[in-house]
Design a protein around this motif. Sequence first.
Motif, PDB file in Angstrom:
ATOM      1  N   CYS A   1      -4.409   2.231  -6.681  1.00 31.87           N
ATOM      2  CA  CYS A   1      -3.946   1.136  -5.864  1.00 31.87           C
ATOM      3  C   CYS A   1      -5.187   0.155  -5.841  1.00 31.87           C
TER       4      CYS A   1
ATOM      5  N   LEU B   1       0.733  -1.306  -0.130  1.00 36.21           N
ATOM      6  CA  LEU B   1      -0.172  -0.082  -0.146  1.00 36.21           C
ATOM      7  C   LEU B   1       0.857   1.089  -0.033  1.00 36.21           C
TER       8      LEU B   1
ATOM      9  N   TYR C   1       2.215   2.171  -3.305  1.00 37.03           N
ATOM     10  CA  TYR C   1       1.260   2.626  -4.059  1.00 37.03           C
ATOM     11  C   TYR C   1       0.608   4.075  -3.598  1.00 37.03           C
TER      12      TYR C   1
END
Length: 123
Positions: free
Chosen positions: A82, A30, A33
Motif C-alpha cells: 500500500c 486503505l 489495499y
Amino acid sequence: MSCVNGFVTPVPSDARDAYVASAKQAWALLAEYGALEISENWGDKVPSGQHTDFLRAVDLRNGETAVFSWVSWPDRDTAERCEAAMQNDHRFEALPMPFDGTRMIYGGFTTVFTARAADTPPR
C-alpha cells in the motif's frame, strides 16, 4: 505477523469535521489495499510531559489538537504494498489533507500482543 502503522498529527481544532471526512475517504483506499482497521482518535487529554510528549513531537501550536491514529494490517508486506501504491495511485494525492503533514510523526510496528475484553474469560 500482523502490523500497525501509527501516526500522531497536529490538526487545526476547527478542522475536526474535515479531518474525519478525509480519514473516511482514506479508509476506503486503505481497505482496498488490504488494511484491516483504522482508528482516528482526537486528543482530549494530552498532557505536557517533563522530557517529551505528543505535543512537542508534532510541534503542536495554539488552535491545534493532537490526533493519534493507527492502521492495522494483516502483515508488513501488505502494508508496504500500500505504501508503494501511494506513489502511483493518484487517488491518494487527491485526498484532502486538512493538517500540516510535515509535522506528522509515524512509524510501523510489528504486533507482539493484542487482547480485547471479549477475548477475556469471565472471572
